[in-house]
Motif scaffolding. Structure first.
Motif, short mmCIF file in Angstrom:
data_model
loop_
_atom_site.label_atom_id
_atom_site.label_comp_id
_atom_site.label_asym_id
_atom_site.label_seq_id
_atom_site.Cartn_x
_atom_site.Cartn_y
_atom_site.Cartn_z
N ASP A 109 0.81 -1.22 0.00
CA ASP A 109 0.00 0.00 0.00
C ASP A 109 0.84 1.26 0.00
O ASP A 109 0.34 2.35 0.33
CB ASP A 109 -0.93 0.01 1.23
CG ASP A 109 -1.95 -1.12 1.19
OD1 ASP A 109 -2.41 -1.44 0.08
OD2 ASP A 109 -2.27 -1.68 2.25
N ARG A 110 2.11 1.15 -0.39
CA ARG A 110 3.01 2.30 -0.43
C ARG A 110 3.62 2.46 -1.82
O ARG A 110 3.91 1.48 -2.50
CB ARG A 110 4.15 2.12 0.58
CG ARG A 110 3.84 2.44 2.03
CD ARG A 110 3.42 3.88 2.27
NE ARG A 110 4.14 4.85 1.45
CZ ARG A 110 5.34 5.36 1.76
NH1 ARG A 110 5.94 5.00 2.86
NH2 ARG A 110 5.90 6.26 0.96
N ARG A 111 3.83 3.73 -2.18
CA ARG A 111 4.66 4.06 -3.33
C ARG A 111 5.62 5.16 -2.88
O ARG A 111 5.26 6.08 -2.17
CB ARG A 111 3.83 4.56 -4.52
CG ARG A 111 2.89 3.52 -5.09
CD ARG A 111 2.60 3.71 -6.58
NE ARG A 111 2.30 5.08 -6.96
CZ ARG A 111 2.20 5.49 -8.24
NH1 ARG A 111 2.40 4.63 -9.23
NH2 ARG A 111 1.88 6.73 -8.53
N HIS A 112 6.87 5.02 -3.30
CA HIS A 112 7.92 6.01 -3.02
C HIS A 112 8.53 6.35 -4.37
O HIS A 112 9.14 5.49 -5.02
CB HIS A 112 8.96 5.42 -2.06
CG HIS A 112 10.16 6.27 -1.82
ND1 HIS A 112 10.34 6.99 -0.65
CD2 HIS A 112 11.27 6.50 -2.58
CE1 HIS A 112 11.50 7.63 -0.69
NE2 HIS A 112 12.09 7.35 -1.86
N ARG A 113 8.33 7.59 -4.82
CA ARG A 113 8.83 7.98 -6.14
C ARG A 113 9.80 9.14 -6.01
O ARG A 113 9.68 9.99 -5.13
CB ARG A 113 7.67 8.38 -7.07
CG ARG A 113 6.71 7.22 -7.35
CD ARG A 113 5.75 7.55 -8.47
NE ARG A 113 4.74 8.54 -8.09
CZ ARG A 113 4.38 9.57 -8.83
NH1 ARG A 113 4.98 9.81 -10.00
NH2 ARG A 113 3.42 10.38 -8.43
#
Length: 276
Positions: A109-113
């Motif tokens: 449930d995470r995105r790191h961009r």
């Protein structure tokens, strides 16, 4: 191994987060709240993209920026890996043109961009950090990355996609990070037959200098991230840009994007590793 399109679909959902500028000195700049949605249609043959960015009032106010786009295919500048993680950027470095690269990490449930930007003369400009959380979940942010976060032995598997062949080549990977002195960090990376050794002089809790034929800088980032980027890119010398993210203390995802001596994009690699 799914197709590029199937891997792209791993990013479906509504993601709430923020866009934060990060200066070349590692300082955090202005931050704006955001909602990004990716919705599929036509039996997953179409993906509707919408990005809304908000002012200081937050999500309850009207967005100050609202952009929508439909996708039925993907361009050569972006590659997606099995878990939805992706890497994209400039295909050819050329004089007088700005250079950019984006690293998109996905984990549950995470995105790191992270977006890396260079001026038209090749000099480094700044980065934009995008921290995203799937709406309706209790996903949380990771601690600020530091030498202590990475110190140790990491083992994992790498998948490399080249510019002329979309199917990944898989290989084993190791990554060793050690503090050799109070202000000196050693990084030893092996991906398949490629080995890169870096001796990094730590400047402060945000930056480290990587000496060599082409000087690079290591930037520590919030949310368990880091960036290793050349201080200048050029079409006359090969270079590598790399970003990493710790979605949990003992799990590391790295994205490595390579350019050859003519400034052409050569390949992208994802490494998923655990601390030994």
């Amino acid at each position: 191994m799914g197709s590029q399109w199937e891997n792209f679909l791993c990013n479906l959902g509504e993601w709430r987060g923020s866009f934060t500028g990060v200066s070349a000195a590692g300082e955090l700049l202005e931050s704006t709240p955001s909602i990004l949605s990716l919705e599929s249609d036509e039996d997953d043959r179409l993906v509707r993209f919408r990005l809304r960015r908000f002012g200081p009032e937050g999500y309850d106010a009207e967005p100050i920026h609202d952009m929508a786009q439909d996708y039925r295919s993907l361009g050569r500048q972006v590659v997606f890996f099995d878990n939805g993680t992706f890497c994209k950027g400039t295909l050819q470095v050329s004089p007088g043109s700005e250079f950019g690269a984006e690293f998109g990490f996905v984990d549950g449930d995470r995105r790191h961009r992270l977006v890396q930007l260079h001026h038209s003369d090749g000099s480094y400009k700044q980065a934009v950090l995008i921290r995203e959380f799937r709406s309706g979940t209790d996903a949380c942010e990771q601690p600020f990355c530091s030498p202590a976060s990475l110190t140790g032995e990491w083992q994992g598997e790498a998948a490399t996609i080249s510019a002329d062949w979309p199917e990944p080549t898989r290989s084993q990977s190791s990554f060793r990070v050690s503090l050799t002195a109070a202000s000196s960090l050693q990084m030893n990376s092996v991906v398949g037959s490629e080995a890169i050794d870096r001796s990094i002089t730590l400047q402060n809790d945000r930056l480290g200098i990587v000496p060599g034929e082409q000087t690079s800088t290591l930037q520590w980032l919030p949310d368990g991230g880091f960036l290793i980027r050349p201080d200048r890119v050029t079409h006359r010398q090969s270079f590598v840009v790399e970003a990493g993210w710790l979605p949990s203390p003992d799990r590391l995802i790295r994205l490595i994007r390579r350019y050859d001596a003519s400034g052409a994009w050569q390949s992208a690699t994802q490494v998923i590793a655990t601390r030994s």
